[in-house]
Design a protein around this motif. Structure first.
Motif, PDB file in Angstrom:
ATOM      1  N   UNK A  90      26.210  33.301  84.447  1.00 41.68           N
ATOM      2  CA  UNK A  90      25.750  32.015  83.949  1.00 41.68           C
ATOM      3  C   UNK A  90      24.914  31.307  85.012  1.00 41.68           C
ATOM      4  N   UNK A  91      24.636  30.029  84.782  1.00 45.00           N
ATOM      5  CA  UNK A  91      23.910  29.178  85.717  1.00 45.00           C
ATOM      6  C   UNK A  91      24.718  27.911  85.955  1.00 45.00           C
ATOM      7  N   UNK A  92      24.512  27.304  87.135  1.00 43.43           N
ATOM      8  CA  UNK A  92      25.183  26.059  87.492  1.00 43.43           C
ATOM      9  C   UNK A  92      24.111  25.020  87.788  1.00 43.43           C
ATOM     10  N   UNK A  93      24.150  23.885  87.079  1.00 43.41           N
ATOM     11  CA  UNK A  93      23.218  22.790  87.356  1.00 43.41           C
ATOM     12  C   UNK A  93      23.767  22.037  88.555  1.00 43.41           C
ATOM     13  N   UNK A  94      22.960  21.952  89.614  1.00 42.75           N
ATOM     14  CA  UNK A  94      23.432  21.341  90.853  1.00 42.75           C
ATOM     15  C   UNK A  94      23.088  19.863  90.963  1.00 42.75           C
ATOM     16  N   UNK A  95      21.867  19.495  90.639  1.00 40.20           N
ATOM     17  CA  UNK A  95      21.477  18.105  90.834  1.00 40.20           C
ATOM     18  C   UNK A  95      20.347  17.681  89.932  1.00 40.20           C
ATOM     19  N   UNK A  96      20.315  16.383  89.640  1.00 41.83           N
ATOM     20  CA  UNK A  96      19.231  15.818  88.851  1.00 41.83           C
ATOM     21  C   UNK A  96      19.442  15.892  87.356  1.00 41.83           C
ATOM     22  N   UNK A  97      20.411  16.651  86.909  1.00 46.11           N
ATOM     23  CA  UNK A  97      20.638  16.792  85.475  1.00 46.11           C
ATOM     24  C   UNK A  97      22.044  17.254  85.185  1.00 46.11           C
ATOM     25  N   UNK A  98      22.395  17.228  83.900  1.00 47.32           N
ATOM     26  CA  UNK A  98      23.684  17.725  83.456  1.00 47.32           C
ATOM     27  C   UNK A  98      23.464  18.706  82.320  1.00 47.32           C
ATOM     28  N   UNK A  99      24.287  19.710  82.277  1.00 49.27           N
ATOM     29  CA  UNK A  99      24.179  20.729  81.244  1.00 49.27           C
ATOM     30  C   UNK A  99      24.849  20.240  79.959  1.00 49.27           C
TER      31      UNK A  99
END
Length: 87
Positions: free
Chosen positions: A62-71
């Motif tokens: 998968x992918x992990x959103x780190x900063x600036x946004x939310x999944x």
């Protein structure tokens, strides 16, 4: 192309799955999973130009959103988790 739907934390706009972006990629040399390199991607929101970052997660495919946004919520991920609990 964006692999998931993301909401920008700065302006609140939604960036949908499959949207094409010019992204900057960097290899995270301090992290790896079983010898697999982890990559971090940077791109800008199409409305406010705030930078959003996410990185690969090879352990969970998968992918992990780190900063600036939310999944956003992904119903298929809950279905997979429910199947694993039942097994």
């Amino acid at each position: 192309m964006l692999p998931m739907t993301v909401k920008c934390n700065h302006c609140g706009s939604y960036l949908y799955i499959g949207t094409k972006f010019n992204m900057r990629k960097e290899t995270v040399w301090t992290e790896n999973y079983l010898g697999i390199l982890i990559h971090r991607f940077y791109f800008k929101c199409t409305y406010c130009y705030a930078e959003i970052t996410f990185k690969t997660d090879p352990k969970n495919h998968d992918y992990i959103v780190e900063g600036g946004g939310t999944r956003n919520y992904d119903p298929y991920r809950d279905a997979k988790a429910a199947e694993e609990v039942l097994k």
